[in-house]
Scaffold this active site. Structure first.
Site, PDB file in Angstrom:
ATOM      1  CE  LYS A  72      -8.125 -44.867  32.551  1.00  0.00           C
ATOM      2  NZ  LYS A  72      -9.167 -44.033  33.292  1.00  0.00           N
ATOM      3  CG  HIS A 101     -10.830 -49.416  39.665  1.00  0.00           C
ATOM      4  ND1 HIS A 101      -9.934 -49.656  38.718  1.00  0.00           N
ATOM      5  CD2 HIS A 101     -10.890 -48.116  40.215  1.00  0.00           C
ATOM      6  CE1 HIS A 101      -9.562 -48.394  38.414  1.00  0.00           C
ATOM      7  NE2 HIS A 101     -10.155 -47.464  39.105  1.00  0.00           N
ATOM      8  NE  ARG A 130      -5.973 -47.298  39.398  1.00  0.00           N
ATOM      9  CZ  ARG A 130      -4.772 -47.130  39.057  1.00  0.00           C
ATOM     10  NH1 ARG A 130      -3.879 -47.713  39.026  1.00  0.00           N
ATOM     11  NH2 ARG A 130      -4.939 -45.821  38.531  1.00  0.00           N
ATOM     12  CG  HIS A 132      -4.226 -40.976  39.383  1.00  0.00           C
ATOM     13  ND1 HIS A 132      -4.557 -41.041  40.415  1.00  0.00           N
ATOM     14  CD2 HIS A 132      -4.862 -42.006  38.738  1.00  0.00           C
ATOM     15  CE1 HIS A 132      -5.212 -42.042  40.765  1.00  0.00           C
ATOM     16  NE2 HIS A 132      -5.837 -42.502  39.714  1.00  0.00           N
ATOM     17  NE  ARG A 179      -5.880 -46.530  34.904  1.00  0.00           N
ATOM     18  CZ  ARG A 179      -4.515 -45.840  34.847  1.00  0.00           C
ATOM     19  NH1 ARG A 179      -3.433 -46.366  34.750  1.00  0.00           N
ATOM     20  NH2 ARG A 179      -4.563 -44.598  35.396  1.00  0.00           N
TER      21      ARG A 179
END
Length: 297
Positions: A164, A236, A239, A262, A140
């Protein structure tokens, strides 16, 4: 709202960007409600009217869903703290989201972008390392700008990434990315006068400070234009291309999920839908019922 923010930060370990998003969603609702109404008195009907308002002003379904998710978390917190007796969002379901396939680049388009970089410029090798790392490891943009030298394990071929929710993962570092980063670190970056707090950051601007996400976006757009790539792309996109090319090449979906960071496999599964023509061609070529002689009947 301030207590809720502290709860998200301390109890759930959310990132600064996530905290801002949650707080922004609640402030939107507060602005929609009648003046001086306490948020604790929000009704289900008011939440539904608020979502209808968001739909009327053209907010996309996935954005509406994200806002509702933030509101649900807020009222669940109030319920947990015994500030309210019933959750006004409990019976409200998210709007149906049509999954949009992300824009991707062909490998030759990425090569053209890399070839368009002027390596004689001071930032040339840095920009090449940026492209190689975004595409080569699927980071990211926030992970790229915060990448530290101490997180680069060149000998082992891995990057330690903080994603994240401050979750750490190890991402493979390919030869092209590794060589580009090392060349930049050993050549161009040594010419910068950087401040002590930025000395561990991999990618720096001309003033010796860490790059911003906006700057990365501008670099990508400029290189695409120079390379004649006429697509609406962003960091992005690289990615997405990383994941798409892995899946097309036969990579295990769980491995791609781990590399992308993820939390849910369903997020990664979008990449199984990207190359439909390739799958159709495979069926036509290799399945007994897919041969051309059957298609002609």
């Amino acid at each position: 709202i301030r207590n809720f923010r502290n709860y998200l930060k301390l109890e759930r370990g959310l990132s600064v960007n996530s905290l801002k998003s949650y707080e922004h969603d609640i402030q939107k609702l507060k602005g929609f409600l009648p003046d001086n109404q306490d948020l604790k008195n929000t009704t289900q009907a008011q939440i539904q009217d608020f979502l209808a308002f968001l739909n009327e002003i053209g907010l996309a379904a996935n954005s509406q869903s994200r806002v509702l998710s933030g509101l649900k978390a807020f009222f669940e917190y109030l319920l947990l703290e015994k500030q309210i007796e019933t959750d006004p969002t409990y019976l409200i379901s998210s709007p149906k989201i049509v999954r949009k396939l992300p824009e991707t680049l062909h490998f030759h388009e990425i090569e053209k972008m890399i070839s368009s970089i002027d390596l004689s410029l001071p930032e040339g090798h840095r920009n090449k390392a940026i492209i190689e790392t975004l595409y080569g490891s699927g980071l990211r943009v926030s992970e790229l700008v915060n990448l530290k030298i101490s997180d680069c394990y060149f000998k082992e071929g891995f990057l330690r990434i903080t994603g994240k929710g401050n979750k750490m993962r190890l991402v493979p570092l390919g030869n092209a990315s590794s060589n580009a980063i090392k060349l930049y670190l050993n050549e161009n970056r040594t010419q910068l006068n950087f401040e002590p707090e930025f000395q561990d950051f991999v990618f720096l601007n001309r003033r010796g400070k860490s790059l911003t996400r906006v700057m990365i976006f501008l670099i990508i757009k400029d290189l695409a234009e120079r390379a004649g790539v006429h697509k609406n792309i962003s960091p992005h996109t690289l990615r997405h291309s990383f994941a798409t090319h892995l899946v097309e090449g036969g990579a295990d979906l769980r491995a791609v999920q781990a590399m992308l960071g993820h939390e849910s496999i369903t997020t990664t599964e979008i990449y199984t839908h990207l190359d439909r023509e390739y799958l159709s061609q495979t069926l036509r070529e290799f399945h007994p019922r897919g041969k051309n002689k059957f298609n002609s009947k």
